[in-house]
Design a protein around this motif. Structure first.
Motif, short mmCIF file in Angstrom:
data_model
loop_
_atom_site.label_atom_id
_atom_site.label_comp_id
_atom_site.label_asym_id
_atom_site.label_seq_id
_atom_site.Cartn_x
_atom_site.Cartn_y
_atom_site.Cartn_z
N SER A 227 0.82 -1.21 0.00
CA SER A 227 0.00 0.00 0.00
C SER A 227 0.86 1.26 0.00
N ILE A 228 1.99 1.22 0.70
CA ILE A 228 2.88 2.38 0.75
C ILE A 228 3.59 2.58 -0.59
N PHE A 229 4.11 1.48 -1.15
CA PHE A 229 4.82 1.57 -2.43
C PHE A 229 3.87 1.94 -3.57
N THR A 230 2.61 1.49 -3.47
CA THR A 230 1.63 1.83 -4.51
C THR A 230 1.46 3.33 -4.62
N LYS A 231 1.35 4.01 -3.50
CA LYS A 231 1.18 5.46 -3.52
C LYS A 231 2.39 6.16 -4.13
N LYS A 232 3.57 5.59 -3.92
CA LYS A 232 4.78 6.21 -4.48
C LYS A 232 4.90 5.96 -5.98
N VAL A 233 4.39 4.81 -6.45
CA VAL A 233 4.58 4.42 -7.84
C VAL A 233 3.45 4.90 -8.76
N LEU A 234 2.27 5.14 -8.20
CA LEU A 234 1.11 5.51 -9.01
C LEU A 234 1.36 6.65 -10.00
N PRO A 235 2.09 7.72 -9.61
CA PRO A 235 2.34 8.79 -10.58
C PRO A 235 3.06 8.32 -11.84
N ALA A 236 3.83 7.24 -11.76
CA ALA A 236 4.56 6.74 -12.93
C ALA A 236 3.62 6.15 -13.98
N VAL A 237 2.39 5.81 -13.55
CA VAL A 237 1.39 5.25 -14.49
C VAL A 237 0.19 6.19 -14.59
N ASP A 238 0.43 7.48 -14.41
CA ASP A 238 -0.61 8.50 -14.52
C ASP A 238 -1.75 8.27 -13.53
N ASN A 239 -1.40 7.76 -12.35
CA ASN A 239 -2.38 7.52 -11.29
C ASN A 239 -3.53 6.60 -11.73
N ASP A 240 -3.25 5.72 -12.65
CA ASP A 240 -4.26 4.80 -13.17
C ASP A 240 -4.03 3.41 -12.54
N HIS A 241 -4.99 2.99 -11.72
CA HIS A 241 -4.82 1.72 -10.99
C HIS A 241 -4.82 0.51 -11.93
N TRP A 242 -5.60 0.58 -13.01
CA TRP A 242 -5.63 -0.56 -13.93
C TRP A 242 -4.34 -0.66 -14.72
N ARG A 243 -3.75 0.47 -15.09
CA ARG A 243 -2.45 0.43 -15.76
C ARG A 243 -1.39 -0.13 -14.82
N LEU A 244 -1.48 0.26 -13.54
CA LEU A 244 -0.54 -0.27 -12.55
C LEU A 244 -0.74 -1.77 -12.37
#
Length: 352
Positions: free
Chosen positions: A197-214
């Motif tokens: 959950s912590i790493f997800t918040k840090k990485v989300l901007p790299a995929v334009d904050n799109d959870h499905w792309r992540l």
């Protein structure tokens, strides 16, 4: 019953069905030698492939529907004629770019650890004890948020964590077929869930904050990361199953359905939150976990004990108390806007 109430009931029922079915089916795949094989890494790897393929397919369907919509008659605002938004419109085109994949890679390592230890826990412990074995997630959430984000912790939150920890030890002491390695796997799974959950918040901007792309990048990376582990630990097991399970239609059907459920749980979770509220979703999840554990005593023939059942409900009660406390604290924090919150506090409020 009104149409709104019927819709909410159907969404909650779907969430319960998918979530419980996913746990039970994975238990079969992880521990039933007659249907599956003793290769949890291989089973988990295949489920990641299914999830990645579904993301890609959904993205392709969304692209085609968008192209068709662009051919519709234009309105006065030079936009396509209005219509109901498609279910597939939420899925972006699934394209793997190496630079983005590298940015997501640290999260993918955590993700692999999370799903691996989760399935190992399910393989080694009784289904009725599964929720207790993985109950320390909120404890790690608070500890890691404090250590990595500087988030403060209230006495009420600590009291809730104390209840969960007490329930964990009560459930462990009351478990008839206690598995030490299964419990350790559950603790490791809880740790990786919190890290995820912590790493997800840090990485989300790299995929334009799109959870499905992540989700797509995460599962593609996981498919790659699992390969050397499978080759090292499970090659002989897979070769031995070539003439039996790996030629079984039932095995591959169960594997595929489990992968579909793993993808679907994300969708039904969002639907339940939108149809009710975050608090109602957590209450529903707590009730679902209780029913899942009680059903397991009957379906799987797990032997219940007073201390074991008491531990289950103590863990679930502490988790529900934690949810209520955090939501109350967040509401109080939102009402106090005399001064802007610090970045660390903002992250804590988003996390709760």
């Amino acid at each position: 019953m009104s149409s709104d109430a019927q819709y909410i009931a159907s969404v909650v029922a779907t969430y319960w069905f998918v979530s419980i079915s996913m746990v039970y089916l994975n238990k079969v795949l992880m521990s039933n030698d007659g249907i599956s094989i003793d290769a949890p890494l291989f089973v988990t790897w295949y489920q990641c492939i299914i999830t990645a393929l579904i993301c890609w397919t959904a993205g392709e369907v969304a692209q085609r529907m968008q192209k068709k919509a662009e051919l519709l008659p234009k309105t006065n605002d030079d936009a396509p004629a209005a219509g109901k938004k498609s279910f597939f419109s939420q899925f972006p085109k699934a394209e793997y770019q190496k630079a983005t994949g590298q940015k997501v890679f640290p999260l993918s390592v955590v993700f692999v650890g999370m799903i691996t230890f989760n399935n190992l826990c399910l393989k080694w412990v009784e289904v009725s004890f599964y929720n207790v074995a993985r109950s320390l997630t909120i404890v790690f959430n608070v500890v890691l948020s404090k250590a990595m984000l500087g988030s403060p912790t209230s006495p009420r939150t600590l009291m809730c964590l104390g209840v969960v920890i007490l329930g964990f030890f009560m459930g462990s002491s009351g478990e008839v077929n206690f598995s030490f390695k299964g419990t350790v796997a559950g603790i490791c799974s809880s740790l990786f869930v919190s890290l995820n959950s912590i790493f997800t918040k840090k990485v989300l901007p790299a995929v334009d904050n799109d959870h499905w792309r992540l989700t797509f990048y995460n599962n593609v990376n996981a498919c790659i990361l699992f390969l050397p582990l499978i080759l090292y630990y499970e090659t002989s097991t897979i070769i031995a199953a070539m003439s039996h399970q790996l030629t079984s239609t039932m095995f591959w059907s169960a594997m595929t359905v489990a992968g579909f459920f793993g993808f679907s749980i994300g969708i039904v979770t969002v639907l339940q939150i939108k149809a009710t509220s975050p608090l109602s979703h957590n209450i529903s999840g707590t009730a679902k976990a209780a029913v899942q554990s009680m059903m397991a005593f009957y379906i799987w023939g797990n032997q219940p004990t007073f201390m074991g059942v008491l531990g289950i409900f103590t863990v679930l009660g502490g988790s529900l108390m934690y949810t209520l406390v955090k939501m109350k604290e967040n509401s109080a924090g939102g009402a106090r806007k005399a001064a802007p919150p610090s970045p660390a506090k903002e992250q804590e409020l988003r996390k709760a």
